[in-house]
Design an enzyme around this catalytic site. Structure first.
Site, PDB file in Angstrom:
ATOM      1  N   HIS A   1       0.853  -1.192   0.000  1.00 18.16           N
ATOM      2  CA  HIS A   1       0.000   0.000   0.000  1.00 18.16           C
ATOM      3  C   HIS A   1       0.883   1.233   0.000  1.00 18.16           C
ATOM      4  O   HIS A   1       1.951   1.242   0.614  1.00 18.16           O
ATOM      5  CB  HIS A   1      -0.927   0.017   1.226  1.00 18.16           C
ATOM      6  CG  HIS A   1      -2.050   0.984   1.078  1.00 18.16           C
ATOM      7  ND1 HIS A   1      -1.934   2.311   1.441  1.00 18.16           N
ATOM      8  CD2 HIS A   1      -3.288   0.831   0.566  1.00 18.16           C
ATOM      9  CE1 HIS A   1      -3.070   2.924   1.169  1.00 18.16           C
ATOM     10  NE2 HIS A   1      -3.908   2.063   0.640  1.00 18.16           N
TER      11      HIS A   1
ATOM     12  N   GLU B   1      -7.823  -5.190  -0.075  1.00 19.12           N
ATOM     13  CA  GLU B   1      -8.396  -5.958  -1.173  1.00 19.12           C
ATOM     14  C   GLU B   1      -8.363  -7.467  -0.916  1.00 19.12           C
ATOM     15  O   GLU B   1      -9.206  -8.205  -1.418  1.00 19.12           O
ATOM     16  CB  GLU B   1      -7.670  -5.648  -2.485  1.00 19.12           C
ATOM     17  CG  GLU B   1      -7.681  -4.193  -2.880  1.00 19.12           C
ATOM     18  CD  GLU B   1      -9.036  -3.688  -3.299  1.00 19.12           C
ATOM     19  OE1 GLU B   1     -10.040  -4.106  -2.692  1.00 19.12           O
ATOM     20  OE2 GLU B   1      -9.110  -2.884  -4.226  1.00 19.12           O
TER      21      GLU B   1
HETATM   22  N1  ACO Z   1       3.909  -7.685  -4.828  1.00 16.52           N
HETATM   23  C1  ACO Z   1       5.245  -7.692  -5.105  1.00 16.52           C
HETATM   24  N2  ACO Z   1       6.019  -6.589  -5.035  1.00 16.52           N
HETATM   25  C2  ACO Z   1       5.424  -5.447  -4.684  1.00 16.52           C
HETATM   26  C3  ACO Z   1       4.045  -5.363  -4.388  1.00 16.52           C
HETATM   27  C4  ACO Z   1       3.298  -6.549  -4.450  1.00 16.52           C
HETATM   28  N3  ACO Z   1       1.990  -6.566  -4.177  1.00 16.52           N
HETATM   29  N4  ACO Z   1       3.737  -4.099  -4.060  1.00 16.52           N
HETATM   30  C5  ACO Z   1       4.876  -3.385  -4.172  1.00 16.52           C
HETATM   31  N5  ACO Z   1       5.893  -4.203  -4.544  1.00 16.52           N
HETATM   32  C6  ACO Z   1       7.293  -3.838  -4.717  1.00 16.52           C
HETATM   33  C7  ACO Z   1       7.524  -3.109  -6.034  1.00 16.52           C
HETATM   34  O1  ACO Z   1       7.829  -4.012  -7.077  1.00 16.52           O
HETATM   35  C8  ACO Z   1       8.679  -2.200  -5.681  1.00 16.52           C
HETATM   36  O2  ACO Z   1       9.846  -2.969  -5.717  1.00 16.52           O
HETATM   37  P1  ACO Z   1      11.263  -2.281  -6.112  1.00 16.52           P
HETATM   38  O3  ACO Z   1      11.539  -1.290  -5.016  1.00 16.52           O
HETATM   39  O4  ACO Z   1      12.214  -3.422  -6.173  1.00 16.52           O
HETATM   40  O5  ACO Z   1      11.041  -1.612  -7.433  1.00 16.52           O
HETATM   41  C9  ACO Z   1       8.420  -1.850  -4.213  1.00 16.52           C
HETATM   42  O6  ACO Z   1       7.641  -2.936  -3.683  1.00 16.52           O
HETATM   43  C10 ACO Z   1       7.666  -0.548  -3.995  1.00 16.52           C
HETATM   44  O7  ACO Z   1       6.557  -0.557  -4.906  1.00 16.52           O
HETATM   45  P2  ACO Z   1       5.810   0.752  -5.411  1.00 16.52           P
HETATM   46  O8  ACO Z   1       5.079   0.416  -6.664  1.00 16.52           O
HETATM   47  O9  ACO Z   1       6.739   1.908  -5.406  1.00 16.52           O
HETATM   48  O10 ACO Z   1       4.823   0.986  -4.220  1.00 16.52           O
HETATM   49  P3  ACO Z   1       3.552   1.910  -4.289  1.00 16.52           P
HETATM   50  O11 ACO Z   1       3.439   2.513  -2.969  1.00 16.52           O
HETATM   51  O12 ACO Z   1       3.547   2.832  -5.440  1.00 16.52           O
HETATM   52  O13 ACO Z   1       2.435   0.819  -4.607  1.00 16.52           O
HETATM   53  C11 ACO Z   1       0.554  -0.505  -4.675  1.00 16.52           C
HETATM   54  C12 ACO Z   1       1.304   0.547  -3.874  1.00 16.52           C
HETATM   55  C13 ACO Z   1       0.225   0.044  -6.059  1.00 16.52           C
HETATM   56  C14 ACO Z   1      -0.779  -0.820  -3.965  1.00 16.52           C
HETATM   57  C15 ACO Z   1       1.400  -1.797  -4.794  1.00 16.52           C
HETATM   58  O14 ACO Z   1       1.759  -2.269  -3.515  1.00 16.52           O
HETATM   59  C16 ACO Z   1       0.735  -2.895  -5.608  1.00 16.52           C
HETATM   60  O15 ACO Z   1       0.836  -2.886  -6.833  1.00 16.52           O
HETATM   61  N6  ACO Z   1       0.021  -3.882  -4.941  1.00 16.52           N
HETATM   62  C17 ACO Z   1      -0.668  -4.919  -5.648  1.00 16.52           C
HETATM   63  C18 ACO Z   1      -2.016  -4.414  -6.171  1.00 16.52           C
HETATM   64  C19 ACO Z   1      -3.026  -4.192  -5.045  1.00 16.52           C
HETATM   65  O16 ACO Z   1      -3.106  -4.963  -4.097  1.00 16.52           O
HETATM   66  N7  ACO Z   1      -3.786  -3.086  -5.171  1.00 16.52           N
HETATM   67  C20 ACO Z   1      -4.794  -2.686  -4.190  1.00 16.52           C
HETATM   68  C21 ACO Z   1      -4.287  -1.554  -3.338  1.00 16.52           C
HETATM   69  S1  ACO Z   1      -5.416  -1.136  -2.014  1.00 16.52           S
HETATM   70  C22 ACO Z   1      -6.499  -0.009  -2.691  1.00 16.52           C
HETATM   71  O17 ACO Z   1      -6.168   0.761  -3.549  1.00 16.52           O
HETATM   72  C23 ACO Z   1      -7.897   0.030  -2.201  1.00 16.52           C
END
Ligand code: ACO
Length: 375
Positions: free
Chosen positions: A261, A319
Site C-alpha cells: 500500500h 483488497e
Molecule cells: N507484490 C510484489 N512486489 C510489490 C508489491 C506486491 N503486491 N507491491 C509493491 N511491490 C514492490 C515493487 O515491485 C517495488 O519494488 P522495487 O523497489 O524493487 O522496485 C516496491 O515494492 C515498492 O513498490 P511501489 O510500486 O513503489 O509501491 P507503491 O506505494 O507505489 O504501490 C501498490 C502501492 C500500487 C498498492 C502496490 O503495492 C501494488 O501494486 N500492490 C498490488 C495491487 C493491489 O493490491 N492493489 C490494491 C491496493 S489497495 C487499494 O487501492 C484500495
C-alpha cells in the site's frame, strides 16, 4: 520518491486537500472515519448511518436516520432508458464495472437536467441509491435472469443482496456486507477521491465527479485488485502449492495482488476489520477450508515479500480480505469492484461537498522536460 524541480512522482507525501472525513495514519496503521476509529464504527452502524455521518458531519438520531434511509430508498428504481442500455450491453458481454461506467451518465436522467440547473443534492441521493440497482440488474441480465425491483422496506445493503438473489438475506449476511461497505466508504485522498475532487473543483456537476472517480477506481492498482487476489488463492488451491506458486510469481516479477500500500507501512486496519468479519461469516455459514487456505497464503506471502523485497514493508491490504468476505457472501469476483464503487460513491460525494464548500480550483503545475525547438 523521485523529486526533481519540485516534482514528486505519484504526488507521494504531497498534501493536496484538507478534510474532516477520514484520517489515514500509515505509520500507526490507524484509520479514522468521520472522527471514529474504523474498528469501532464499521461493524457497529448501518451503511445509511455511515453515509449520514460523512454527508452531515454527525451520526443521525433515530428520526433523522429514518428520514434519510427513506429518501434514499425512494430513489432506487432505474429509469427505463438505463434498463434498455443495460440490455444492449449484455449482448456485448461486458464486465459489470464497464456496464456501470457506461450507464452512469444517464442514471439521474429522470431527476435532474444538469445542463440547466445543477442540483447536487438530488444527484447525490439518486446516484448512491441507484448504483446498487444497476449492478444487481446487470448481473442478473448476464445470467439470463430478469432484474428484481428494489424493496423499499429493506436497508441499502439487504436490498442489494435481495435484488441479486430474490431472497431476503440473513441478518449475518447483511451485517457482513454493511461492515464491508462501511470499511471502504472513505480513505483520505486516494486516487479516485482525488479525481472526484479535481472534477468538482472546476464547478462541474457531482455526477461527472462520480463518473471520473469510477474510472480511477477500476484500475488494478486501486479498486481492481480483489478479483485477482481471490484468483491467486484459487490458483494455489492447496497448502502444498503455496510456496512454489508465490515464488514463481515473485521470480517472474509479478505483484502479489492484495499486498502492499502506498500509505500503510505497518498493517492496513481495513484488512484487520474485514478479516474478522470474514472469519465470522465463514465460521457461521461458509467454506472454512478456503478461509484457512487464504490465511496460510497470507502468512507465506508476507514472509516471501520480505525475502524478495526487503525493507519495503509490504503488508496485506484491504483488497485481500475484501475478496474473501465478498466471496463468502456468495458474490462473484466480477461484482467485487462494482461493490467497492457502491460504497466509495458515498465518500466521493462527501469529498465533493467538502471541496465545494472550502476548496479552490485544483490546478497543479508540470515541469517541462522537453526541448525548445525551432521550425
Ligand atoms: N507484490 C510484489 N512486489 C510489490 C508489491 C506486491 N503486491 N507491491 C509493491 N511491490 C514492490 C515493487 O515491485 C517495488 O519494488 P522495487 O523497489 O524493487 O522496485 C516496491 O515494492 C515498492 O513498490 P511501489 O510500486 O513503489 O509501491 P507503491 O506505494 O507505489 O504501490 C501498490 C502501492 C500500487 C498498492 C502496490 O503495492 C501494488 O501494486 N500492490 C498490488 C495491487 C493491489 O493490491 N492493489 C490494491 C491496493 S489497495 C487499494 O487501492 C484500495
Amino acid at each position: 520518491m523521485n523529486k526533481l524541480n519540485g516534482y514528486v512522482a505519484g504526488l507521494e507525501g504531497v498534501v493536496a486537500a484538507e478534510t474532516r472525513l477520514s484520517r489515514v495514519d500509515g505509520i500507526a496503521g490507524e484509520l479514522l472515519i468521520g472522527g471514529y476509529l474504523l474498528e469501532e464504527i464499521a461493524p457497529a452502524v448501518s451503511f445509511e448511518s455511515m453515509v449520514y455521518l460523512l454527508w452531515y458531519g454527525k451520526l443521525p438520531n433515530e428520526a433523522q436516520l429514518g428520514q434519510f434511509s427513506q429518501a434514499l430508498a425512494e430513489q432506487r428504481a432505474l429509469p427505463e432508458l438505463v434498463l434498455t442500455h443495460l440490455e444492449k450491453i449484455v449482448a456485448l458481454q461486458g464486465a459489470t464495472m464497464d456496464a456501470l461506467q457506461t450507464v452512469l451518465g444517464s442514471i439521474c436522467i429522470d431527476r435532474v437536467d444538469s445542463n440547466v440547473n445543477i442540483d447536487n443534492q438530488c444527484i447525490a441521493f439518486t446516484t448512491l441509491a441507484r448504483i446498487p440497482t444497476v449492478v444487481a440488474a446487470y448481473w442478473r441480465m448476464m445470467q439470463q435472469l430478469s432484474p428484481i425491483a428494489p424493496d423499499p422496506t429493506l436497508s441499502h445493503a439487504a436490498n442489494f443482496l435481495y435484488m441479486l438473489t430474490g431472497e431476503t438475506p440473513s441478518a449475518a449476511k447483511t451485517r457482513g456486507l454493511e461492515t464491508y461497505l462501511n470499511t471502504v466508504v472513505d480513505h483520505g485522498l486516494n486516487a479516485s477521491t482525488f479525481t472526484a475532487r479535481v472534477i468538482i473543483s472546476t464547478e462541474s456537476d457531482l455526477l461527472s465527479a462520480v463518473l471520473g472517480a469510477i474510472g480511477a477506481l477500476k484500475g488494478r492498482l486501486h479498486g481492481g485488485a480483489p478479483g485477482p487476489a481471490l484468483d491467486m488463492v484459487f490458483e494455489i488451491g492447496s497448502e502444498a502449492n503455496i510456496e512454489p506458486v508465490l515464488r514463481a510469481k515473485l521470480d517472474n516479477e509479478e505483484r502479489l495482488m492484495g499486498f502492499g500500500h502506498r500509505v500503510y507501512k505497518v498493517y492496513d486496519p481495513r484488512a484487520v476489520v474485514l478479516a474478522r468479519a470474514a472469519e465470522k461469516m465463514y465460521a457461521a455459514d461458509g467454506d472454512l477450508e478456503l478461509y484457512q487456505l487464504a490465511k496460510a497464503v497470507e502468512t507465506n506471502a508476507l514472509r516471501l515479500l520480505e525475502e524478495y523485497k526487503p525493507g519495503r514493508n509490504l503488508q496485506t491490504n484491504v483488497e485481500y480480505y475484501t475478496a474473501l468476505l465478498l466471496h463468502g457472501l456468495g458474490l462473484e469476483s466480477d461484482l467485487f469492484t462494482p461493490i467497492f464503487a457502491m460504497a466509495r460513491t458515498a465518500g466521493w460525494i462527501a469529498h465533493c461537498f467538502e471541496q465545494l464548500e472550502r476548496g479552490r480550483l485544483i490546478r497543479p503545475k508540470a515541469s517541462y522536460i522537453g526541448e525548445r525547438l525551432t521550425l
